[in-house]
Design a protein around this motif. Sequence first.
Motif, PDB file in Angstrom:
ATOM      1  N   LEU A 196      35.427  32.994  46.906  1.00 35.46           N
ATOM      2  CA  LEU A 196      35.269  31.844  47.790  1.00 35.46           C
ATOM      3  C   LEU A 196      36.129  30.656  47.364  1.00 35.46           C
ATOM      4  N   ALA A 197      36.380  30.530  46.079  1.00 38.42           N
ATOM      5  CA  ALA A 197      37.109  29.365  45.565  1.00 38.42           C
ATOM      6  C   ALA A 197      38.615  29.564  45.522  1.00 38.42           C
ATOM      7  N   THR A 198      39.087  30.802  45.636  1.00 34.57           N
ATOM      8  CA  THR A 198      40.521  31.060  45.530  1.00 34.57           C
ATOM      9  C   THR A 198      40.979  31.898  46.721  1.00 34.57           C
ATOM     10  N   ALA A 199      42.249  32.222  46.705  1.00 31.95           N
ATOM     11  CA  ALA A 199      42.824  33.053  47.762  1.00 31.95           C
ATOM     12  C   ALA A 199      42.820  34.536  47.396  1.00 31.95           C
ATOM     13  N   ALA A 200      42.139  34.897  46.359  1.00 29.54           N
ATOM     14  CA  ALA A 200      42.106  36.296  45.913  1.00 29.54           C
ATOM     15  C   ALA A 200      41.309  37.144  46.901  1.00 29.54           C
ATOM     16  N   ARG A 201      41.700  38.414  46.994  1.00 34.80           N
ATOM     17  CA  ARG A 201      40.917  39.358  47.797  1.00 34.80           C
ATOM     18  C   ARG A 201      39.573  39.581  47.114  1.00 34.80           C
ATOM     19  N   LEU A 202      38.596  40.002  47.917  1.00 40.08           N
ATOM     20  CA  LEU A 202      37.261  40.239  47.371  1.00 40.08           C
ATOM     21  C   LEU A 202      37.296  41.330  46.304  1.00 40.08           C
ATOM     22  N   ALA A 203      38.039  42.405  46.566  1.00 36.57           N
ATOM     23  CA  ALA A 203      38.114  43.503  45.597  1.00 36.57           C
ATOM     24  C   ALA A 203      38.741  43.034  44.286  1.00 36.57           C
ATOM     25  N   GLU A 204      39.759  42.188  44.369  1.00 36.37           N
ATOM     26  CA  GLU A 204      40.393  41.675  43.149  1.00 36.37           C
ATOM     27  C   GLU A 204      39.457  40.746  42.391  1.00 36.37           C
ATOM     28  N   ALA A 205      38.784  39.856  43.109  1.00 32.66           N
ATOM     29  CA  ALA A 205      37.873  38.915  42.456  1.00 32.66           C
ATOM     30  C   ALA A 205      36.745  39.669  41.749  1.00 32.66           C
TER      31      ALA A 205
ATOM     32  N   ALA B 235      38.162  50.550  39.276  1.00 34.09           N
ATOM     33  CA  ALA B 235      37.922  51.315  40.500  1.00 34.09           C
ATOM     34  C   ALA B 235      37.936  50.404  41.727  1.00 34.09           C
ATOM     35  N   LEU B 236      37.348  49.232  41.610  1.00 32.22           N
ATOM     36  CA  LEU B 236      37.350  48.298  42.737  1.00 32.22           C
ATOM     37  C   LEU B 236      38.769  47.882  43.114  1.00 32.22           C
ATOM     38  N   MET B 237      39.585  47.645  42.126  1.00 29.61           N
ATOM     39  CA  MET B 237      40.944  47.160  42.408  1.00 29.61           C
ATOM     40  C   MET B 237      41.880  48.276  42.863  1.00 29.61           C
ATOM     41  N   VAL B 238      41.676  49.495  42.391  1.00 26.30           N
ATOM     42  CA  VAL B 238      42.594  50.579  42.704  1.00 26.30           C
ATOM     43  C   VAL B 238      42.178  51.304  43.985  1.00 26.30           C
ATOM     44  N   LEU B 239      40.885  51.537  44.133  1.00 25.84           N
ATOM     45  CA  LEU B 239      40.416  52.360  45.240  1.00 25.84           C
ATOM     46  C   LEU B 239      40.280  51.605  46.562  1.00 25.84           C
ATOM     47  N   LEU B 240      39.999  50.327  46.524  1.00 27.63           N
ATOM     48  CA  LEU B 240      39.895  49.570  47.771  1.00 27.63           C
ATOM     49  C   LEU B 240      41.280  49.152  48.227  1.00 27.63           C
ATOM     50  N   PRO B 241      41.674  49.543  49.411  1.00 29.95           N
ATOM     51  CA  PRO B 241      43.039  49.258  49.857  1.00 29.95           C
ATOM     52  C   PRO B 241      43.248  47.779  50.152  1.00 29.95           C
ATOM     53  N   ALA B 242      44.478  47.359  49.974  1.00 30.87           N
ATOM     54  CA  ALA B 242      44.851  45.986  50.321  1.00 30.87           C
ATOM     55  C   ALA B 242      44.992  45.895  51.834  1.00 30.87           C
ATOM     56  N   PRO B 243      44.660  44.756  52.418  1.00 26.62           N
ATOM     57  CA  PRO B 243      44.830  44.628  53.854  1.00 26.62           C
ATOM     58  C   PRO B 243      46.310  44.720  54.253  1.00 26.62           C
ATOM     59  N   PRO B 244      46.600  45.229  55.450  1.00 32.38           N
ATOM     60  CA  PRO B 244      47.995  45.365  55.855  1.00 32.38           C
ATOM     61  C   PRO B 244      48.698  44.013  55.899  1.00 32.38           C
ATOM     62  N   GLY B 245      49.935  44.012  55.467  1.00 34.77           N
ATOM     63  CA  GLY B 245      50.750  42.786  55.496  1.00 34.77           C
ATOM     64  C   GLY B 245      50.525  41.881  54.298  1.00 34.77           C
TER      65      GLY B 245
ATOM     66  N   GLY C 154      36.793  42.879  40.869  1.00 31.55           N
ATOM     67  CA  GLY C 154      37.380  43.718  39.827  1.00 31.55           C
ATOM     68  C   GLY C 154      37.656  42.949  38.548  1.00 31.55           C
ATOM     69  N   TYR C 155      38.252  41.767  38.695  1.00 31.46           N
ATOM     70  CA  TYR C 155      38.538  40.969  37.503  1.00 31.46           C
ATOM     71  C   TYR C 155      37.260  40.460  36.841  1.00 31.46           C
ATOM     72  N   ALA C 156      36.238  40.147  37.634  1.00 37.31           N
ATOM     73  CA  ALA C 156      34.966  39.709  37.046  1.00 37.31           C
ATOM     74  C   ALA C 156      34.341  40.846  36.230  1.00 37.31           C
ATOM     75  N   PHE C 157      34.361  42.069  36.785  1.00 39.90           N
ATOM     76  CA  PHE C 157      33.809  43.208  36.053  1.00 39.90           C
ATOM     77  C   PHE C 157      34.628  43.498  34.800  1.00 39.90           C
ATOM     78  N   MET C 158      35.942  43.426  34.910  1.00 36.35           N
ATOM     79  CA  MET C 158      36.766  43.700  33.725  1.00 36.35           C
ATOM     80  C   MET C 158      36.596  42.626  32.657  1.00 36.35           C
ATOM     81  N   GLY C 159      36.421  41.379  33.069  1.00 41.68           N
ATOM     82  CA  GLY C 159      36.169  40.309  32.102  1.00 41.68           C
ATOM     83  C   GLY C 159      34.852  40.499  31.378  1.00 41.68           C
ATOM     84  N   LEU C 160      33.802  40.844  32.144  1.00 43.37           N
ATOM     85  CA  LEU C 160      32.505  41.094  31.521  1.00 43.37           C
ATOM     86  C   LEU C 160      32.569  42.306  30.600  1.00 43.37           C
TER      87      LEU C 160
ATOM     88  N   LEU D 244      29.810  36.119  39.996  1.00 44.06           N
ATOM     89  CA  LEU D 244      31.049  35.476  39.546  1.00 44.06           C
ATOM     90  C   LEU D 244      32.219  35.866  40.435  1.00 44.06           C
ATOM     91  N   GLY D 245      32.299  37.138  40.813  1.00 49.90           N
ATOM     92  CA  GLY D 245      33.361  37.589  41.699  1.00 49.90           C
ATOM     93  C   GLY D 245      33.303  36.911  43.057  1.00 49.90           C
TER      94      GLY D 245
END
Length: 148
Positions: free
Chosen positions: A34-43, A137-147, A45-51, A28-29
């Motif tokens: 692939l379908a949105t502009a979300a980062r992989l870690a966010e996608a 953990a996925l959303m907090v520990l994986l850094p966001a890309p610069p910029g 993370g939200y899938a795991f939190m939803g489940l 699901l993540g």
Amino acid sequence: MASKEPLSERMGGYLVGFAVGLGAAVLLGLVVWLATAARLAEALGYAFMGLGTLLLLVGGARGGGYSNLGVGAIEALIGGRNRSQDDYVADEELRRGRVMKKRDPMTRLRRGLRPQANPTAFWQVIGGFAYIAIGVALMVLLPAPPGS
């Protein structure tokens, strides 16, 4: 309902279910990524939190007897009624098995007020907390890309 099997025998099934949930959340993540502009870690993370949230709700409802309360209330609203043994014997159609006997919705409500131990519901809640922890953990520990 309390299971008669020891935990060591049931744990394999619980772990298989948890692994299936991991796969479903990752799938699901990836679809969301692939379908949105979300980062992989966010996608992910939200899938795991939803489940995890879904498992917390289902496990809590089953373990607390709320699913019996809900179904019993709905049966009472849509016309479930008490049927005594005398009604059953007097009604020819029921005796021959042509018509299903209606259940007593109050019995289901009473079962919901006094639920038995349900180890499966307990492990669903534990799995829900684990999925939420993975998502955070996925959303907090994986850094966001610069910029970004």
